[in-house]
Design a protein around this motif. Structure first.
Motif, PDB file in Angstrom:
ATOM      1  N   GLY A  66       0.813  -1.204   0.000  1.00  0.00           N
ATOM      2  CA  GLY A  66       0.000   0.000   0.000  1.00  0.00           C
ATOM      3  C   GLY A  66       0.853   1.263   0.000  1.00  0.00           C
ATOM      4  N   SER A  67       0.197   2.401  -0.158  1.00  0.00           N
ATOM      5  CA  SER A  67       0.891   3.681  -0.253  1.00  0.00           C
ATOM      6  C   SER A  67       0.575   4.579   0.933  1.00  0.00           C
ATOM      7  N   TRP A  68       1.555   5.360   1.314  1.00  0.00           N
ATOM      8  CA  TRP A  68       1.325   6.416   2.294  1.00  0.00           C
ATOM      9  C   TRP A  68       0.489   7.509   1.646  1.00  0.00           C
ATOM     10  N   GLN A  69      -0.316   8.173   2.461  1.00  0.00           N
ATOM     11  CA  GLN A  69      -1.145   9.276   1.986  1.00  0.00           C
ATOM     12  C   GLN A  69      -0.839  10.530   2.803  1.00  0.00           C
ATOM     13  N   CYS A  70      -0.908  11.671   2.152  1.00  0.00           N
ATOM     14  CA  CYS A  70      -0.647  12.939   2.821  1.00  0.00           C
ATOM     15  C   CYS A  70      -1.828  13.884   2.650  1.00  0.00           C
ATOM     16  N   ALA A  71      -1.955  14.789   3.599  1.00  0.00           N
ATOM     17  CA  ALA A  71      -3.031  15.778   3.567  1.00  0.00           C
ATOM     18  C   ALA A  71      -2.588  17.014   4.333  1.00  0.00           C
ATOM     19  N   THR A  72      -3.387  18.051   4.246  1.00  0.00           N
ATOM     20  CA  THR A  72      -3.107  19.305   4.941  1.00  0.00           C
ATOM     21  C   THR A  72      -4.301  19.675   5.808  1.00  0.00           C
ATOM     22  N   MET A  73      -4.034  19.972   7.069  1.00  0.00           N
ATOM     23  CA  MET A  73      -5.071  20.425   7.992  1.00  0.00           C
ATOM     24  C   MET A  73      -4.850  21.892   8.305  1.00  0.00           C
ATOM     25  N   LYS A  74      -5.903  22.669   8.354  1.00  0.00           N
ATOM     26  CA  LYS A  74      -5.781  24.060   8.747  1.00  0.00           C
ATOM     27  C   LYS A  74      -5.954  24.195  10.256  1.00  0.00           C
ATOM     28  N   ALA A  75      -5.122  25.024  10.853  1.00  0.00           N
ATOM     29  CA  ALA A  75      -5.193  25.294  12.288  1.00  0.00           C
ATOM     30  C   ALA A  75      -5.028  26.797  12.500  1.00  0.00           C
ATOM     31  N   ILE A  92       0.545  12.841   7.457  1.00  0.00           N
ATOM     32  CA  ILE A  92       0.776  11.618   6.703  1.00  0.00           C
ATOM     33  C   ILE A  92       0.048  10.482   7.418  1.00  0.00           C
ATOM     34  N   ARG A  93      -0.427   9.498   6.633  1.00  0.00           N
ATOM     35  CA  ARG A  93      -1.078   8.362   7.268  1.00  0.00           C
ATOM     36  C   ARG A  93      -0.865   7.091   6.443  1.00  0.00           C
ATOM     37  N   LEU A 138      -2.137   4.651  11.077  1.00  0.00           N
ATOM     38  CA  LEU A 138      -0.945   5.292  11.638  1.00  0.00           C
ATOM     39  C   LEU A 138      -0.849   6.699  11.064  1.00  0.00           C
ATOM     40  N   VAL A 139      -0.761   7.697  11.935  1.00  0.00           N
ATOM     41  CA  VAL A 139      -0.794   9.095  11.515  1.00  0.00           C
ATOM     42  C   VAL A 139       0.353   9.849  12.180  1.00  0.00           C
ATOM     43  N   SER A 140       1.021  10.709  11.420  1.00  0.00           N
ATOM     44  CA  SER A 140       1.965  11.645  12.031  1.00  0.00           C
ATOM     45  C   SER A 140       1.842  12.978  11.312  1.00  0.00           C
ATOM     46  N   PHE A 141       2.601  13.952  11.784  1.00  0.00           N
ATOM     47  CA  PHE A 141       2.432  15.322  11.284  1.00  0.00           C
ATOM     48  C   PHE A 141       3.709  16.111  11.498  1.00  0.00           C
ATOM     49  N   ASP A 142       3.848  17.161  10.745  1.00  0.00           N
ATOM     50  CA  ASP A 142       4.886  18.154  11.010  1.00  0.00           C
ATOM     51  C   ASP A 142       4.296  19.167  11.974  1.00  0.00           C
ATOM     52  N   PRO A 143       4.775  19.212  13.226  1.00  0.00           N
ATOM     53  CA  PRO A 143       4.247  20.228  14.139  1.00  0.00           C
ATOM     54  C   PRO A 143       4.473  21.636  13.587  1.00  0.00           C
ATOM     55  N   ARG A 144       3.680  22.553  14.028  1.00  0.00           N
ATOM     56  CA  ARG A 144       3.825  23.934  13.565  1.00  0.00           C
ATOM     57  C   ARG A 144       5.256  24.413  13.754  1.00  0.00           C
TER      58      ARG A 144
END
Length: 515
Positions: A66-75, A92-93, A138-144
Protein backbone atom coordinates in the motif's frame (compact mmCIF):
# COMPACT_ATOMS: atom_id res chain seq x y z
CA UNK A 1 25.19 28.53 18.43
CA UNK A 2 25.53 24.86 17.63
CA UNK A 3 23.36 23.38 20.27
CA UNK A 4 23.69 19.82 21.58
CA UNK A 5 19.95 19.53 21.10
CA UNK A 6 17.83 18.86 24.14
CA UNK A 7 15.37 15.97 23.80
CA UNK A 8 16.09 15.42 20.11
CA UNK A 9 15.41 11.93 18.80
CA UNK A 10 18.10 10.87 16.36
CA UNK A 11 17.24 10.15 12.74
CA UNK A 12 18.92 6.78 13.06
CA UNK A 13 17.72 5.26 9.82
CA UNK A 14 19.01 8.19 7.79
CA UNK A 15 22.30 8.16 9.68
CA UNK A 16 22.88 4.48 9.02
CA UNK A 17 22.09 4.86 5.30
CA UNK A 18 24.39 7.86 5.01
CA UNK A 19 27.25 6.04 6.70
CA UNK A 20 26.72 2.83 4.74
CA UNK A 21 26.99 4.87 1.55
CA UNK A 22 30.34 6.29 2.65
CA UNK A 23 31.75 3.02 3.85
CA UNK A 24 30.86 1.17 0.64
CA UNK A 25 31.85 3.88 -1.48
CA UNK A 26 2.61 23.82 1.97
CA UNK A 27 1.12 26.71 3.74
CA UNK A 28 -0.24 30.24 3.87
CA UNK A 29 -2.50 32.50 5.88
CA UNK A 30 -6.23 32.33 5.16
CA UNK A 31 -9.33 33.57 6.88
CA UNK A 32 -10.26 31.33 9.79
CA UNK A 33 -13.98 32.07 9.94
CA UNK A 34 -15.05 28.47 9.27
CA UNK A 35 -15.40 25.81 11.96
CA UNK A 36 -12.03 24.11 11.69
CA UNK A 37 -13.25 20.97 13.45
CA UNK A 38 -15.61 20.35 10.51
CA UNK A 39 -12.94 20.53 7.80
CA UNK A 40 -12.55 17.52 5.54
CA UNK A 41 -9.05 16.28 4.76
CA UNK A 42 -8.10 15.53 1.17
CA UNK A 43 -5.75 12.54 1.31
CA UNK A 44 -3.49 12.18 -1.72
CA UNK A 45 -0.19 10.65 -2.76
CA UNK A 46 2.62 12.26 -0.77
CA UNK A 47 4.74 14.90 -2.52
CA UNK A 48 8.51 14.78 -2.55
CA UNK A 49 9.68 16.08 0.86
CA UNK A 50 10.68 19.73 0.99
CA UNK A 51 14.14 20.88 1.99
CA UNK A 52 12.79 21.88 5.41
CA UNK A 53 11.51 18.30 5.86
CA UNK A 54 14.90 16.84 4.94
CA UNK A 55 14.58 16.58 1.17
CA UNK A 56 14.67 12.77 0.99
CA UNK A 57 12.81 10.72 -1.60
CA UNK A 58 9.11 9.95 -1.41
CA UNK A 59 8.18 7.31 1.17
CA UNK A 60 8.62 3.68 0.16
CA UNK A 61 5.53 1.50 -0.20
CA UNK A 62 4.10 -0.08 2.93
CA UNK A 63 5.00 -3.72 3.68
CA UNK A 64 1.71 -4.88 2.15
CA UNK A 65 2.33 -2.83 -0.99
CA UNK A 66 0.00 0.00 0.00
CA UNK A 67 0.89 3.68 -0.25
CA UNK A 68 1.33 6.42 2.29
CA UNK A 69 -1.15 9.28 1.99
CA UNK A 70 -0.65 12.94 2.82
CA UNK A 71 -3.03 15.78 3.57
CA UNK A 72 -3.11 19.30 4.94
CA UNK A 73 -5.07 20.43 7.99
CA UNK A 74 -5.78 24.06 8.75
CA UNK A 75 -5.19 25.29 12.29
CA UNK A 76 -5.35 28.75 13.87
CA UNK A 77 -2.10 30.63 13.51
CA UNK A 78 -2.72 32.07 16.98
CA UNK A 79 -4.73 29.90 19.35
CA UNK A 80 -5.57 33.04 21.33
CA UNK A 81 -7.43 34.18 18.20
CA UNK A 82 -8.95 30.93 16.91
CA UNK A 83 -11.13 32.70 14.34
CA UNK A 84 -8.18 34.57 12.85
CA UNK A 85 -5.66 33.59 10.20
CA UNK A 86 -4.82 29.93 9.72
CA UNK A 87 -1.69 27.93 8.99
CA UNK A 88 -1.29 24.58 7.29
CA UNK A 89 -0.33 21.47 9.30
CA UNK A 90 1.06 18.71 7.07
CA UNK A 91 -0.09 15.14 7.78
CA UNK A 92 0.78 11.62 6.70
CA UNK A 93 -1.08 8.36 7.27
CA UNK A 94 -1.10 4.65 6.53
CA UNK A 95 -4.57 3.15 6.55
CA UNK A 96 -5.13 0.21 8.86
CA UNK A 97 -4.24 -3.19 7.45
CA UNK A 98 -6.89 -4.97 9.52
CA UNK A 99 -10.61 -5.43 9.24
CA UNK A 100 -12.58 -2.21 9.53
CA UNK A 101 -14.74 -3.62 12.32
CA UNK A 102 -11.63 -4.07 14.47
CA UNK A 103 -10.27 -0.58 13.80
CA UNK A 104 -9.85 1.46 16.98
CA UNK A 105 -9.06 4.81 15.39
CA UNK A 106 -5.99 6.81 14.41
CA UNK A 107 -2.73 6.38 16.35
CA UNK A 108 -0.89 9.71 16.25
CA UNK A 109 2.91 9.73 16.49
CA UNK A 110 5.33 12.46 17.49
CA UNK A 111 8.98 11.42 17.21
CA UNK A 112 10.60 14.20 19.14
CA UNK A 113 13.08 16.96 18.58
CA UNK A 114 11.43 19.29 19.00
CA UNK A 115 11.84 19.77 15.27
CA UNK A 116 11.59 16.34 13.66
CA UNK A 117 9.27 16.05 10.68
CA UNK A 118 6.72 13.36 11.42
CA UNK A 119 5.79 13.26 7.73
CA UNK A 120 9.27 12.01 6.80
CA UNK A 121 10.09 10.12 10.01
CA UNK A 122 7.07 7.80 10.27
CA UNK A 123 7.70 6.12 6.88
CA UNK A 124 11.42 5.76 7.63
CA UNK A 125 10.63 3.19 10.30
CA UNK A 126 9.24 0.84 7.67
CA UNK A 127 7.53 -2.12 9.27
CA UNK A 128 8.39 -1.18 12.89
CA UNK A 129 4.75 -0.35 13.63
CA UNK A 130 3.05 -2.90 11.37
CA UNK A 131 1.48 -4.73 14.29
CA UNK A 132 -0.08 -1.50 15.52
CA UNK A 133 -1.46 -0.90 12.01
CA UNK A 134 -3.66 -3.96 12.35
CA UNK A 135 -6.09 -1.88 14.45
CA UNK A 136 -5.11 1.74 13.79
CA UNK A 137 -4.52 4.15 10.98
CA UNK A 138 -0.94 5.29 11.64
CA UNK A 139 -0.79 9.10 11.52
CA UNK A 140 1.96 11.65 12.03
CA UNK A 141 2.43 15.32 11.28
CA UNK A 142 4.89 18.15 11.01
CA UNK A 143 4.25 20.23 14.14
CA UNK A 144 3.83 23.93 13.56
CA UNK A 145 7.18 25.52 12.73
CA UNK A 146 8.54 22.22 11.43
CA UNK A 147 9.01 20.85 7.91
CA UNK A 148 6.08 21.94 5.73
CA UNK A 149 3.96 23.30 8.60
CA UNK A 150 4.80 27.04 8.37
CA UNK A 151 8.47 26.28 9.10
CA UNK A 152 10.62 28.62 11.13
CA UNK A 153 13.74 29.44 9.15
CA UNK A 154 16.99 30.95 10.33
CA UNK A 155 20.23 30.86 8.34
CA UNK A 156 20.86 29.50 4.83
CA UNK A 157 22.89 26.39 4.02
CA UNK A 158 26.20 28.20 3.60
CA UNK A 159 25.72 30.06 6.88
CA UNK A 160 24.75 26.84 8.66
CA UNK A 161 27.91 25.12 7.47
CA UNK A 162 29.89 27.85 9.22
CA UNK A 163 27.53 27.82 12.21
CA UNK A 164 28.20 24.14 12.90
CA UNK A 165 31.96 24.52 12.42
CA UNK A 166 32.44 27.26 15.01
CA UNK A 167 34.10 26.72 18.38
CA UNK A 168 31.36 26.07 20.95
CA UNK A 169 33.74 25.72 23.91
CA UNK A 170 35.45 29.11 24.18
CA UNK A 171 38.81 29.15 25.93
CA UNK A 172 39.32 32.91 26.15
CA UNK A 173 37.51 36.23 25.94
CA UNK A 174 37.93 36.55 22.17
CA UNK A 175 36.41 33.12 21.52
CA UNK A 176 33.57 33.84 23.92
CA UNK A 177 32.78 37.12 22.14
CA UNK A 178 32.77 35.35 18.77
CA UNK A 179 30.39 32.70 20.10
CA UNK A 180 28.02 35.34 21.49
CA UNK A 181 28.12 37.31 18.24
CA UNK A 182 27.36 34.21 16.18
CA UNK A 183 24.50 33.27 18.50
CA UNK A 184 23.00 36.75 18.19
CA UNK A 185 23.29 36.64 14.38
CA UNK A 186 21.57 33.26 14.25
CA UNK A 187 18.74 34.36 16.54
CA UNK A 188 18.21 37.56 14.58
CA UNK A 189 18.03 35.53 11.38
CA UNK A 190 15.33 33.36 12.93
CA UNK A 191 13.23 36.41 13.74
CA UNK A 192 13.78 37.92 10.30
CA UNK A 193 13.08 34.80 8.22
CA UNK A 194 10.25 33.07 10.10
CA UNK A 195 7.37 35.32 9.01
CA UNK A 196 6.13 36.03 12.51
CA UNK A 197 5.84 32.38 13.57
CA UNK A 198 8.21 32.52 16.58
CA UNK A 199 5.47 33.44 19.13
CA UNK A 200 3.22 30.61 17.87
CA UNK A 201 5.39 27.47 18.12
CA UNK A 202 5.04 26.65 21.81
CA UNK A 203 4.28 23.10 22.87
CA UNK A 204 0.90 24.23 24.13
CA UNK A 205 0.10 25.38 20.58
CA UNK A 206 1.12 22.00 19.15
CA UNK A 207 -1.00 20.22 21.78
CA UNK A 208 -4.04 22.22 20.71
CA UNK A 209 -3.27 21.32 17.09
CA UNK A 210 -3.32 17.65 18.12
CA UNK A 211 -6.73 17.98 19.71
CA UNK A 212 -8.01 19.64 16.55
CA UNK A 213 -6.48 16.77 14.54
CA UNK A 214 -8.22 14.24 16.79
CA UNK A 215 -11.57 15.83 16.02
CA UNK A 216 -10.91 16.19 12.30
CA UNK A 217 -9.93 12.50 12.14
CA UNK A 218 -13.23 11.62 13.80
CA UNK A 219 -11.88 10.13 17.05
CA UNK A 220 -13.58 10.63 20.40
CA UNK A 221 -10.26 10.07 22.18
CA UNK A 222 -6.61 10.75 21.29
CA UNK A 223 -4.63 7.56 20.72
CA UNK A 224 -1.01 8.60 20.93
CA UNK A 225 2.58 7.36 20.74
CA UNK A 226 5.10 10.01 21.83
CA UNK A 227 8.86 9.53 21.71
CA UNK A 228 11.48 11.78 23.35
CA UNK A 229 10.16 15.37 23.18
CA UNK A 230 6.95 13.72 22.02
CA UNK A 231 6.46 12.63 25.64
CA UNK A 232 6.55 16.27 26.74
CA UNK A 233 4.05 17.16 24.03
CA UNK A 234 1.87 14.25 25.13
CA UNK A 235 2.10 15.30 28.76
CA UNK A 236 1.10 18.87 27.92
CA UNK A 237 -1.82 17.52 25.87
CA UNK A 238 -2.93 15.35 28.80
CA UNK A 239 -2.82 18.40 31.09
CA UNK A 240 -4.89 20.53 28.71
CA UNK A 241 -7.34 17.80 27.64
CA UNK A 242 -7.33 15.03 30.28
CA UNK A 243 -10.85 13.97 29.35
CA UNK A 244 -9.76 13.35 25.74
CA UNK A 245 -6.84 11.01 26.47
CA UNK A 246 -7.33 7.51 25.07
CA UNK A 247 -4.59 4.89 25.06
CA UNK A 248 -1.23 6.66 25.11
CA UNK A 249 2.41 5.59 25.31
CA UNK A 250 5.37 7.78 26.27
CA UNK A 251 8.76 6.31 25.28
CA UNK A 252 12.15 7.95 26.05
CA UNK A 253 10.64 10.26 28.60
CA UNK A 254 11.49 13.91 29.14
CA UNK A 255 11.65 14.93 32.79
CA UNK A 256 8.80 17.47 33.09
CA UNK A 257 9.97 18.81 36.44
CA UNK A 258 13.25 20.31 35.21
CA UNK A 259 14.04 23.73 33.80
CA UNK A 260 16.31 24.05 30.77
CA UNK A 261 19.52 24.12 32.84
CA UNK A 262 18.55 21.05 34.84
CA UNK A 263 17.43 19.21 31.71
CA UNK A 264 20.67 20.02 29.91
CA UNK A 265 22.76 18.87 32.88
CA UNK A 266 20.73 15.66 32.97
CA UNK A 267 21.56 15.07 29.32
CA UNK A 268 25.25 15.65 30.02
CA UNK A 269 25.10 12.86 32.57
CA UNK A 270 23.11 10.68 30.19
CA UNK A 271 25.56 11.03 27.32
CA UNK A 272 28.48 10.39 29.67
CA UNK A 273 26.77 7.19 30.84
CA UNK A 274 26.26 6.13 27.23
CA UNK A 275 29.92 6.88 26.48
CA UNK A 276 30.98 4.81 29.49
CA UNK A 277 28.80 1.94 28.26
CA UNK A 278 30.17 2.24 24.71
CA UNK A 279 33.78 2.14 25.93
CA UNK A 280 33.09 -0.80 28.23
CA UNK A 281 31.32 -2.67 25.44
CA UNK A 282 34.21 -2.21 23.01
CA UNK A 283 36.91 -3.31 25.42
CA UNK A 284 34.99 -6.22 26.96
CA UNK A 285 34.63 -8.16 23.72
CA UNK A 286 36.81 -11.15 22.97
CA UNK A 287 38.48 -9.43 20.00
CA UNK A 288 40.74 -6.46 20.49
CA UNK A 289 39.06 -3.05 20.71
CA UNK A 290 40.72 -0.95 17.98
CA UNK A 291 40.30 2.33 19.85
CA UNK A 292 41.67 1.52 23.30
CA UNK A 293 42.95 -1.17 25.63
CA UNK A 294 40.61 -0.36 28.51
CA UNK A 295 37.40 1.61 28.86
CA UNK A 296 39.31 4.47 30.44
CA UNK A 297 41.89 4.35 27.66
CA UNK A 298 39.08 4.68 25.08
CA UNK A 299 37.76 7.79 26.82
CA UNK A 300 41.23 9.26 27.30
CA UNK A 301 41.99 8.88 23.61
CA UNK A 302 38.69 10.52 22.65
CA UNK A 303 39.46 13.43 25.01
CA UNK A 304 42.90 13.85 23.41
CA UNK A 305 41.37 13.79 19.93
CA UNK A 306 38.93 16.54 20.83
CA UNK A 307 41.66 18.62 22.45
CA UNK A 308 43.83 18.31 19.35
CA UNK A 309 40.93 19.20 17.06
CA UNK A 310 40.38 22.42 19.02
CA UNK A 311 43.60 23.83 17.57
CA UNK A 312 44.07 21.66 14.48
CA UNK A 313 41.02 20.29 12.63
CA UNK A 314 41.45 17.33 10.30
CA UNK A 315 39.98 16.34 6.94
CA UNK A 316 36.23 15.94 7.11
CA UNK A 317 33.72 15.82 4.27
CA UNK A 318 35.24 17.97 1.52
CA UNK A 319 35.55 20.92 1.59
CA UNK A 320 34.84 21.05 5.34
CA UNK A 321 37.23 20.03 8.09
CA UNK A 322 36.29 18.10 11.22
CA UNK A 323 36.42 20.58 14.08
CA UNK A 324 36.21 19.86 17.78
CA UNK A 325 32.54 20.90 17.78
CA UNK A 326 31.63 18.72 14.80
CA UNK A 327 33.43 15.73 16.33
CA UNK A 328 31.61 16.19 19.65
CA UNK A 329 28.26 16.31 17.88
CA UNK A 330 29.18 13.25 15.81
CA UNK A 331 30.04 11.26 18.92
CA UNK A 332 26.79 12.35 20.57
CA UNK A 333 24.77 11.27 17.54
CA UNK A 334 26.30 7.78 17.61
CA UNK A 335 25.46 7.39 21.29
CA UNK A 336 21.74 7.73 20.55
CA UNK A 337 21.61 4.10 19.42
CA UNK A 338 23.67 0.98 20.01
CA UNK A 339 23.15 0.29 16.30
CA UNK A 340 25.50 3.21 15.59
CA UNK A 341 28.30 2.15 17.95
CA UNK A 342 30.06 0.26 15.16
CA UNK A 343 30.20 3.48 13.14
CA UNK A 344 31.52 5.39 16.13
CA UNK A 345 34.30 2.82 16.59
CA UNK A 346 35.28 3.02 12.94
CA UNK A 347 34.93 6.78 12.87
CA UNK A 348 37.26 7.20 15.86
CA UNK A 349 39.74 4.73 14.41
CA UNK A 350 39.87 6.70 11.17
CA UNK A 351 40.01 10.06 12.95
CA UNK A 352 43.10 8.96 14.83
CA UNK A 353 44.66 8.47 11.37
CA UNK A 354 43.60 11.93 10.23
CA UNK A 355 40.36 11.03 8.43
CA UNK A 356 37.27 12.66 9.98
CA UNK A 357 34.64 11.77 7.38
CA UNK A 358 32.60 9.30 9.44
CA UNK A 359 32.43 11.54 12.49
CA UNK A 360 31.42 14.44 10.26
CA UNK A 361 28.66 12.39 8.62
CA UNK A 362 27.35 11.55 12.07
CA UNK A 363 27.44 15.23 12.96
CA UNK A 364 25.66 16.11 9.71
CA UNK A 365 22.92 13.62 10.53
CA UNK A 366 22.37 15.20 13.94
CA UNK A 367 22.20 18.66 12.36
CA UNK A 368 19.85 17.69 9.52
CA UNK A 369 22.37 18.13 6.67
CA UNK A 370 21.83 16.00 3.59
CA UNK A 371 24.52 14.65 1.27
CA UNK A 372 23.86 17.48 -1.17
CA UNK A 373 24.64 20.10 1.48
CA UNK A 374 21.07 21.19 2.19
CA UNK A 375 19.74 21.44 5.74
CA UNK A 376 16.31 20.60 7.07
CA UNK A 377 14.89 23.11 9.51
CA UNK A 378 15.36 20.80 12.52
CA UNK A 379 17.90 23.07 14.24
CA UNK A 380 15.86 26.21 13.61
CA UNK A 381 12.72 24.51 14.91
CA UNK A 382 14.50 22.89 17.85
CA UNK A 383 15.87 26.18 19.12
CA UNK A 384 12.70 28.14 18.32
CA UNK A 385 10.36 25.75 20.15
CA UNK A 386 12.68 25.35 23.13
CA UNK A 387 13.14 29.11 23.43
CA UNK A 388 9.40 29.74 23.15
CA UNK A 389 8.75 27.14 25.87
CA UNK A 390 11.61 27.78 28.30
CA UNK A 391 11.45 30.89 30.48
CA UNK A 392 15.05 31.00 31.80
CA UNK A 393 17.60 33.16 29.98
CA UNK A 394 21.27 32.69 30.87
CA UNK A 395 24.30 34.98 30.70
CA UNK A 396 27.89 34.09 29.82
CA UNK A 397 28.91 34.87 33.39
CA UNK A 398 26.33 32.41 34.71
CA UNK A 399 27.52 29.69 32.34
CA UNK A 400 31.12 30.20 33.43
CA UNK A 401 30.11 29.74 37.06
CA UNK A 402 28.35 26.51 36.11
CA UNK A 403 31.20 25.04 34.04
CA UNK A 404 32.78 23.08 36.95
CA UNK A 405 29.46 21.32 37.63
CA UNK A 406 28.98 20.42 33.97
CA UNK A 407 32.59 19.25 33.62
CA UNK A 408 32.22 17.06 36.70
CA UNK A 409 29.19 15.46 35.06
CA UNK A 410 31.14 14.84 31.84
CA UNK A 411 34.69 15.90 31.01
CA UNK A 412 33.90 15.29 27.34
CA UNK A 413 30.43 16.82 26.89
CA UNK A 414 30.25 19.24 29.83
CA UNK A 415 31.63 22.41 28.23
CA UNK A 416 29.66 22.16 24.98
CA UNK A 417 26.38 21.50 26.73
CA UNK A 418 26.94 24.26 29.30
CA UNK A 419 27.60 26.87 26.62
CA UNK A 420 24.50 25.69 24.73
CA UNK A 421 22.45 27.33 27.51
CA UNK A 422 23.10 30.63 25.71
CA UNK A 423 21.01 29.55 22.71
CA UNK A 424 17.98 31.51 23.94
CA UNK A 425 19.88 34.59 25.09
CA UNK A 426 18.40 37.67 23.36
CA UNK A 427 15.69 35.52 21.75
CA UNK A 428 12.89 37.60 20.24
CA UNK A 429 10.09 35.84 22.14
CA UNK A 430 9.86 35.34 25.92
CA UNK A 431 9.73 31.79 27.21
CA UNK A 432 6.45 30.48 28.58
CA UNK A 433 7.42 28.68 31.80
CA UNK A 434 10.22 27.15 33.84
CA UNK A 435 8.99 23.68 32.94
CA UNK A 436 5.88 22.15 31.36
CA UNK A 437 2.75 21.36 33.35
CA UNK A 438 1.72 17.75 32.71
CA UNK A 439 -0.62 17.13 35.64
CA UNK A 440 -3.60 15.27 34.22
CA UNK A 441 -6.02 14.19 36.93
CA UNK A 442 -8.77 11.99 35.55
CA UNK A 443 -6.94 11.04 32.38
CA UNK A 444 -6.89 7.43 31.16
CA UNK A 445 -3.75 5.39 31.97
CA UNK A 446 -0.61 6.49 30.13
CA UNK A 447 2.16 3.90 29.70
CA UNK A 448 5.48 5.58 30.53
CA UNK A 449 8.54 3.67 29.26
CA UNK A 450 12.01 4.51 30.61
CA UNK A 451 15.32 3.13 29.34
CA UNK A 452 18.09 2.82 31.94
CA UNK A 453 20.81 3.52 29.33
CA UNK A 454 19.12 6.40 27.52
CA UNK A 455 21.60 9.26 26.86
CA UNK A 456 19.18 11.98 25.75
CA UNK A 457 16.28 11.42 28.15
CA UNK A 458 17.80 9.91 31.29
CA UNK A 459 15.86 7.14 33.00
CA UNK A 460 14.98 9.21 36.08
CA UNK A 461 12.65 11.32 33.92
CA UNK A 462 10.23 8.43 33.53
CA UNK A 463 9.50 8.19 37.25
CA UNK A 464 9.13 11.95 37.51
CA UNK A 465 6.72 11.97 34.59
CA UNK A 466 4.63 9.28 36.33
CA UNK A 467 4.54 11.34 39.51
CA UNK A 468 3.76 14.58 37.68
CA UNK A 469 0.90 13.07 35.67
CA UNK A 470 -0.81 12.26 38.95
CA UNK A 471 -2.21 9.30 40.82
CA UNK A 472 -3.76 6.61 38.67
CA UNK A 473 -2.53 8.06 35.36
CA UNK A 474 1.13 7.20 34.73
CA UNK A 475 2.08 3.50 34.61
CA UNK A 476 5.85 2.95 34.54
CA UNK A 477 7.64 0.31 32.48
CA UNK A 478 11.43 -0.03 32.75
CA UNK A 479 13.70 -1.27 29.97
CA UNK A 480 17.23 -2.20 31.00
CA UNK A 481 18.93 -1.38 27.71
CA UNK A 482 20.99 1.08 25.69
CA UNK A 483 20.12 3.86 23.29
CA UNK A 484 17.40 6.45 22.99
CA UNK A 485 14.00 4.86 23.50
CA UNK A 486 12.82 1.32 24.09
CA UNK A 487 10.11 0.20 21.66
CA UNK A 488 12.33 0.43 18.59
CA UNK A 489 15.10 -1.53 20.34
CA UNK A 490 12.98 -4.53 19.25
CA UNK A 491 12.97 -5.87 22.80
CA UNK A 492 10.10 -8.38 22.82
CA UNK A 493 9.09 -7.69 26.40
CA UNK A 494 8.74 -3.95 25.73
CA UNK A 495 6.93 -4.43 22.44
CA UNK A 496 4.53 -6.97 23.91
CA UNK A 497 3.65 -4.61 26.75
CA UNK A 498 3.16 -1.59 24.45
CA UNK A 499 1.23 -3.57 21.84
CA UNK A 500 -0.92 -5.20 24.50
CA UNK A 501 -1.98 -1.80 25.80
CA UNK A 502 -2.49 -0.01 22.50
CA UNK A 503 -4.18 -2.93 20.74
CA UNK A 504 -6.10 -4.63 23.53
CA UNK A 505 -6.22 -2.14 26.39
CA UNK A 506 -4.17 -4.35 28.72
CA UNK A 507 -2.37 -2.09 31.17
CA UNK A 508 0.93 -3.65 32.35
CA UNK A 509 1.54 -3.92 36.06
CA UNK A 510 3.23 -0.73 37.20
CA UNK A 511 6.92 -1.31 37.85
CA UNK A 512 7.25 -3.98 35.14
CA UNK A 513 10.89 -4.46 34.14
CA UNK A 514 12.13 -5.67 30.73
CA UNK A 515 15.75 -6.56 29.99
Amino acid sequence: MPNPPRTRAAALTAAALLLSSLLTGCGGDDSGDEDLTAQELSWKACPTPSQAQGGAGSPSPLPDGGSWQCATMKAPRDWNDPKGDTIDIELIRARTSGAENRRIGSLIFNFGGPGLSGVTTLPSFGDAYEKLRTRYDLVSFDPRGVGRSSPVLCENDQQLDAFFQQDTTPDDAAERTELLDNTKEFNEACEENSEGMLPHVRTTDAARDMDLLRQVLGDDKLYYFGISYGTELGGVYAHLFPQNVGRAVFDAVVDPTQNSEQGTLGQVKGFQLALDNFAEDCTSKTEDCPIGDTAQDVKDRIAKLLKDLDSKPIQGVFPRDLTQSAATNGIAQALYSKDLWQYLTEGLEQAYDGDGRILMLLSDSLNGRSENGEYSNITAANISINCADDKPRYTPEYVERKLPEFRAASPLFGDAFAWSLLSCTDWAVPGAADHPDVSAPGAAPILVVGNTGDPATPYEGAQRMVEALGAGVGVQLTYKGQGHGAYNSKNKCVQDAVNGYLLDGKVPATGTVCS
